[in-house]
Each structure stands twice: as C-alpha cells, then as structure tokens.
Design an enzyme around this catalytic site. Sequence first.
Site, PDB file in Angstrom:
ATOM      1  N   GLU A 221       0.822  -1.195   0.000  1.00 41.05           N
ATOM      2  CA  GLU A 221       0.000   0.000   0.000  1.00 41.05           C
ATOM      3  C   GLU A 221       0.865   1.257   0.000  1.00 41.05           C
ATOM      4  OE1 GLU A 221      -2.878  -0.252   3.235  1.00 41.05           O
ATOM      5  OE2 GLU A 221      -2.681  -2.441   3.264  1.00 41.05           O
ATOM      6  N   GLU A 332     -10.219   5.692   2.183  1.00 44.19           N
ATOM      7  CA  GLU A 332     -10.628   4.936   3.367  1.00 44.19           C
ATOM      8  C   GLU A 332     -10.617   5.868   4.560  1.00 44.19           C
ATOM      9  OE1 GLU A 332      -8.978   1.235   6.180  1.00 44.19           O
ATOM     10  OE2 GLU A 332      -8.057   1.652   4.234  1.00 44.19           O
TER      11      GLU A 332
END
Length: 417
Positions: A221, A332
């Site tokens: 990520e 997110e």
Amino acid sequence: MFSSSFLRLVLLLCLVSSSFSTASPSNSTAADQTLRPQEELQKLKLIRQELQKINKPAVKTIQAISIFSKFSSDGDTIDCVLSHQQPAFDHPLLQGQRPMDPPELPKGYVKDEDSYEDSQLWSLSGEFCPEGTIPVRRTTEQDMLRASSVRRFGRKIRRVRRDSSSNGHEHAVGYVSGRQYYGAKASINVWSPRVASQHEFSLSQIWVIAGSFTHDLNTIEAGWQISPELYGDTYPRFFTYWTSDAYRSTGCYNLLCSGFVQTNRRIAIGAAISPRSSYRGGQFDISLLIWKDPKHGHWWLQFGSGTLVGYWPAFLFTHLKQHGSMVQFGGEIVNTRPGGSHTSTQMGSGHFAGEGFGKASYFRNLQVVDWDNTLLPASNLKILADHPNCYDIRGGTNRVWGNYFYYGGPGKNPRCP
C-alpha cells in the site's frame, strides 16, 4: 541515572494515570484506577526499547520548518541514516546486505510531468541528506504514547474483509480483479480533509492485494494519509504499508519495522506533503507507481515523475511472492461513531464525487502492470462505496485522464446521520 526527558515522560504518564483515575466508574477498584509504578516503569522501558529499534544513529539531522511559518522550526525532525543501517536491515534475511540497484521500469511508462515529486515540507529548508544516507522521520516518545498499544505502534487495526465496515473502516474505491497483477500506477489528488478524532484517519492510496481477506491477506500500500494518532497533527503525509497476514502481526507503516527498503535520499516516508489542493482553487496530485521487478521479484515504489523511493523485498510475502490478484484505488476512513452518530471525518476533499473537478478529489490515469512488465489501462474497473450517503464515487474515461474517478464526501450529514 535517568535523563531529564525520561523523567518528564514518567511525570506525564503519572498525570495521564491520575486523569483516568478520576474518570473511572465508581465500581472500579483503586488498583484498576491508576497505573502502578512498576507498570509505568515497564511501559517506559518498552517505549525506550522500541525507539532504539526505530531511530537509528544519524549522520546529519534536519529540522523541518513549520507548515505555518517559514521562520519556525517546530516541524518534523529528519535524521539522515546510513542506508545499510535503516530498520529494514535488522531483518535476518537482510543483515549484512546493501540496497538493491534500480530495476527496469515497466514498458509503456510515461513520466508524469504534472505530479510533484519534491512536494514535502521538510525539503523546503533547502537541506538534503548526503549520499549514502536516507531521510527518516524521527519517532518520538509522544508518538508512541498516543498509540493505543506500544507493541502495535505503527500498525493498522486488523480488518476482516475489504468491503466490511463492522470495525469502523469505510471505503470509496475502484478496483480490478480476476487476473494476475504485477503492479499499479495512478495520480492521486492531494487534499487536507478534516479528521474529527485522534483515533480516526483519512487516506487515499493504491493497494496491491493477494490472498484471502481472512487470515493470509498480503497487501502492498502507498498513498497519502492524515492520521493524528500516528503523526500528532492533521497534515497529509506520504506513507507506505505492508502486511502478509491480514494485518495481524506482520507489517507496518513507513519505516517503523523491518520491511520496506528505502533507496532515495530526497524523499522522507511519513513526511508532510505540500502543496495541497483547495476548493475551487489550485489542484495538485502525486503520481505513484508500484511494480514487481521481473529479475529479482521485489516490489518497487516510485513517487512523482521518476523518483524511486525503494522496495518491499519479495521474501516479506507469501502470495505476493508471485503476483497480485486484485488492485484497488481509492479512499478509506475510520468511523468511531462519536456520540453514537456517524463521524464527521472527511474523505478526499470532503465533497461528494458529483461536484467534479476543483471540488471533489480524484484518481486519474489508472493503470496496472501485466505479466510482461507492461503498463496497461485499468480496464473493467469496478467501483464500490460501502456508505454512499457518507462517501461516494463516480468513474469515467477520457483521452487525457484515461480511466479515472472522483470520490469522497463529508461523512456526517442529513443523509448520513
């Protein structure tokens, strides 16, 4: 003899313990209401041990300027650490080695001249780390005291499924699956969304994923995030993350454990990004490329228009040793439901996707890397917003931006109580 900083930390812990004591339920015992001196000393000892692992000896130290004033020096402290002494080389499989040479770029790669590879506040001082070193944001005692657990400092809370928000994680994402993926690329619009609580965050990132969402999830990520708990402020910061067991015991943010190997002396992972986009004003984005080196199998990261940051060694992973099975792009947030209602923490710009350019946040030029180390458009992109009244997403395609989407939202509002 204890240092003055150590004694100040003892006093701080005592004050925190006292404040918790007065706020404890009446049926708690006196022993439960305050930390015993032995427990305090044990926690301090653990903090000092962890700081020694994370903060390596510095060849040079750079004090980043404050975001509020070029004359202030109350920003991050950047330590220039010898590249072979960075935390990654504490790993048994890396001890005694040095960073790898740069790999071959994916075929079809085109430099993005509109992204901002030098967009970090600490570099505004005009100072950089010398050759043979890397810049590392110094972790402080205060950073660790903010963490919910010293032992889990620098790690994400475990999530059961990508599309589940039962633990407070909410998403607005575009994703591709059903093939073998060897990397991903996108340009990500940078904003400063409001984060309502110290224990919440807002991020925008690329995920390269393999394995199941239960116990053996592998992820790589990278993106930008605002995390008051991790960094102690509300600046958007460039970050990396990895896990090989669904966020249970492996992996961490940035350089906070033995994992990611940094090779660049001008980019500090975890440092604040500038400039940021503004509503109806200037728009700024960063370009990120993640790809698997065909020769050695490591996963490399590029930031901006051609700046190699470093790599995740292949041995860190199980499924990602071969390839990814999903690539995900998007936002997110964490929703702790303060007062029983939805959080007002924003995603992206804090505005819904329908407002479009200059108002809503975007991802553009979405691409994936195939088995032949070739960049291709992220075709068959699917979009998902698990709480569309709070944060939504709208996709599209055009000749300039290729595959793209707008995403985000304000969180709590009349349709998201």
